[in-house]
Design an enzyme around this catalytic site. Structure first.
Site, PDB file in Angstrom:
ATOM      1  N   SER A   4      35.459 -24.405   9.111  1.00 11.93           N
ATOM      2  CA  SER A   4      34.605 -25.053  10.115  1.00 11.93           C
ATOM      3  C   SER A   4      35.055 -24.590  11.502  1.00 11.93           C
ATOM      4  CB  SER A   4      34.729 -26.571   9.999  1.00 11.93           C
ATOM      5  OG  SER A   4      33.928 -27.191  10.972  1.00 11.93           O
ATOM      6  N   GLY A   5      34.137 -24.055  12.285  1.00  9.49           N
ATOM      7  CA  GLY A   5      34.466 -23.588  13.631  1.00  9.49           C
ATOM      8  C   GLY A   5      34.861 -22.129  13.712  1.00  9.49           C
ATOM      9  N   THR A   9      27.729 -19.808  12.226  1.00  7.13           N
ATOM     10  CA  THR A   9      26.379 -20.002  12.774  1.00  7.13           C
ATOM     11  C   THR A   9      26.092 -19.000  13.881  1.00  7.13           C
ATOM     12  OG1 THR A   9      26.370 -22.342  12.168  1.00  7.13           O
ATOM     13  CG2 THR A   9      24.840 -21.670  13.890  1.00  7.13           C
ATOM     14  N   ASN A  51      35.039 -28.645  15.532  1.00  4.04           N
ATOM     15  CA  ASN A  51      34.005 -27.728  16.013  1.00  4.04           C
ATOM     16  C   ASN A  51      32.971 -28.512  16.814  1.00  4.04           C
ATOM     17  OD1 ASN A  51      32.028 -25.784  16.325  1.00  4.04           O
ATOM     18  ND2 ASN A  51      31.665 -25.475  14.143  1.00  4.04           N
ATOM     19  N   SER A  54      29.172 -28.033  14.882  1.00  2.00           N
ATOM     20  CA  SER A  54      29.408 -27.873  13.447  1.00  2.00           C
ATOM     21  C   SER A  54      28.114 -28.062  12.651  1.00  2.00           C
ATOM     22  CB  SER A  54      30.445 -28.898  12.984  1.00  2.00           C
ATOM     23  OG  SER A  54      30.650 -28.798  11.596  1.00  2.00           O
ATOM     24  N   SER A  55      27.810 -27.108  11.761  1.00  2.00           N
ATOM     25  CA  SER A  55      26.656 -27.256  10.866  1.00  2.00           C
ATOM     26  C   SER A  55      26.970 -28.359   9.861  1.00  2.00           C
ATOM     27  CB  SER A  55      26.394 -25.947  10.105  1.00  2.00           C
ATOM     28  OG  SER A  55      26.085 -24.905  10.994  1.00  2.00           O
ATOM     29  N   GLY A 274      31.639 -24.911   6.693  1.00  2.00           N
ATOM     30  CA  GLY A 274      32.930 -24.353   6.306  1.00  2.00           C
ATOM     31  C   GLY A 274      33.846 -25.386   5.671  1.00  2.00           C
ATOM     32  N   GLU A 276      36.612 -28.031   5.115  1.00  2.00           N
ATOM     33  CA  GLU A 276      37.020 -29.085   6.053  1.00  2.00           C
ATOM     34  C   GLU A 276      38.213 -29.869   5.523  1.00  2.00           C
ATOM     35  OE1 GLU A 276      32.795 -29.988   8.332  1.00  2.00           O
ATOM     36  OE2 GLU A 276      33.510 -31.463   6.877  1.00  2.00           O
TER      37      GLU A 276
END
Length: 525
Positions: A4-5, A9, A51, A54-55, A274, A276
């Site tokens: 994540s981050g 994206t 993030n 974050s998605s 991502g 986590e």
């Protein structure tokens, strides 16, 4: 893929821009495709501790080509984190769109939607931002409006959508109190204004949330909790339906308009949440990390197993490269009938089962498993040793979230909504005859008529798509854990290279045969 981050994206947006540029066209369709990502970010992304953008869902974008011209696109979304609508942990925010609306709507528009000061709303935790942040959100709101126009959303559709979002926020402020006479529960006097703003009749909501049996030991307190749960269910379902409708509309507007006989080529881009590991990890993190485990296995399968099998088949001199195989972790999670998710489904089917009985079942079933550790301390939970490291999960809410049920009377509330869009999105079978066949087909294909979308089925469909494709992997590496630009923490980077299997990948690419032209290509060259 990546943590994540790590930049998945952003890489996806750059890749889309690059592909559209290679088409060397400037058609409206290409511009519409480029607007899809920022639009989905507003509704599907949020700030987390890892993030700022974050998605909170996975998306698979399929671009369809005829020769070098893009002819259409299709979007699939997976596992939107709907619990974020009603609850966020410390240092986190709700989905971006709520903040963009407060910053971007005029005073008159806010009055029309019944929106007051953002600090009053429980679903956004009373937090807003500095003047600079609000200015940036205002600009983002304008970008969302431009994207909605560019993709092809009608003005009334945009108004209805924002009315639903405003109603969701107002609904979050509705509270309940015991009736003095008969021990039942009613909407509190203090929150009736919020209920009015949410465009729900008081008696309808009271009937809706107070039809659940209460605890005989503390009936009023128990009922208040159950009413709050029902309120939150309404908010989550409304938001999920809006998100699904946006995806459905995007697909309708970007669908290819070519002769069915024409064969189209396709490039698909998967951008998924991502791995986590937060201070508190819940059911949502388990789903996210399971998806990442499956993608890591997919990577291993293609890069190591298939590659080395091809060398062996051709009888090439080759020293086998070992890799960190995460199959035992997937077996722990997915095996039937004794995998973690199978046990969760089994427990969810028993009305008397609790999160504690579920954890007890895990502890007895996975005793001695190297990838499972029982919880320690007072918090009910357990740990999984994932390919990317150990994650401690809090088990509270696992059964409820896995059941993911929606009472029939909640559906009825939506169907009778005064907002046409919400009524359409949540139509039950009794209203289907009022909808034309084309709209019905679109809704059915988008999954909007199915109120339960099991996470396992969603992931299974995704992996089927992956295995039928010819994959190229973009591994995103996070430079540091502080969200700082221009700073590379070598230990953070090395850890990712190790658990992703990238050091072994470099070796197989260096020592193996990474470029294999056909005989015709070789001879011609």
């Amino acid at each position: 893929s990546g943590e994540s981050g790590a930049g998945k994206t952003e890489s996806t947006k750059l890749l889309l821009q690059h592909i559209m540029n290679l088409c060397k066209g400037n058609s409206q369709l290409e511009q519409q495709i480029l607007q899809v990502n920022p639009l989905l970010e507003a509704f599907g992304n949020a700030q987390t501790v890892m993030n700022d953008n974050s998605s909170r869902f996975g998306k698979y974008i399929q671009l369809r080509f005829q020769k070098n011209t893009v002819r259409g696109a299709k979007l699939s979304e997976y596992l939107l984190e709907k619990s974020r609508v009603v609850q966020q942990d410390t240092g986190e925010r709700n989905f971006h769109i709520f903040y963009y609306m407060f910053a971007g709507l005029s005073s008159e528009e806010k009055e029309m939607y019944g929106l007051l000061d953002p600090s009053l709303y429980r679903y956004i935790s009373g937090r807003f931002g500095t003047q600079d942040v609000a200015q940036r959100w205002k600009q983002k709101y304008q970008e969302v409006c431009n994207a909605l126009d560019m993709v092809g959303f009608q003005e009334q559709e945009q108004v209805d959508m924002q009315a639903i979002l405003a109603g969701v926020l107002s609904l979050g402020n509705v509270t309940f109190e015991p009736e003095e006479r008969n021990g039942s529960v009613k909407v509190s006097e203090a929150s009736r204004g919020w209920l009015k703003a949410a465009a729900v009749k008081v008696n309808v909501l009271s009937q809706l949330v107070c039809c659940v049996p209460c605890s005989p030991w503390s009936p009023s307190v128990s009922c208040c909790f159950l009413c709050a749960d029902a309120r939150d269910s309404i908010a989550k379902v409304a938001y999920v339906r809006v998100f699904g409708w946006i995806v459905c509309k995007i697909n309708e507007l970007l669908a290819e308009n070519v002769d069915p006989e024409v064969e189209l080529g396709e490039i698909g881009i998967l951008d998924i949440f991502g791995f986590e590991n937060f201070a508190v990890n819940r059911f949502e993190q388990l789903c996210i990390n399971l998806a990442n485990e499956q993608l890591q296995h997919f990577f291993n399968h293609h890069i190591f197993q298939m590659e080395q099998a091809a060398y062996k088949e051709e009888e090439l001199p080759w020293e086998t490269i070992t890799f960190n195989n995460n199959e035992p972790i997937l077996n722990l999670l997915l095996a039937k009938p004794l995998g973690l998710l199978s046990l969760l489904d089994e427990q969810s089917a028993f009305p008397q089962a609790t999160d504690k009985t579920f954890v007890d079942k895990l502890n007895s079933s996975f005793k001695g498993n190297l990838h499972f550790q029982p919880g320690r301390g007072r918090v009910l939970g357990f740990s999984i040793i994932h390919y990317a490291g150990k994650v401690q999960y809090t088990a509270g809410g696992f059964l409820e979230k896995n059941r993911d049920t929606l009472p029939a009377n909640v559906r009825g509330l939506f169907i009778n909504s005064i907002t046409p869009l919400l009524s359409l999105l949540c139509c039950g079978m009794g209203k289907l005859q009022d909808i034309d066949h084309q709209t019905l087909a679109v809704l059915w294909l988008a999954g909007l008529l199915i109120f339960l979308c099991p996470r396992q089925h969603s992931l299974m469909m995704l992996m089927e798509r992956m295995y039928s494709a010819n994959p190229h992997f973009v591994r995103c590496i996070k430079p540091n854990s502080q969200k700082e630009p221009g700073v590379v923490d070598s230990q953070v980077v090395l850890l990712q290279l190790q658990y992703n299997g990238l050091l072994e990948t470099i070796r197989i690419r260096r020592d193996g045969f990474s470029w294999r032209p056909s005989f015709e290509e070789f001879a011609e060259r």
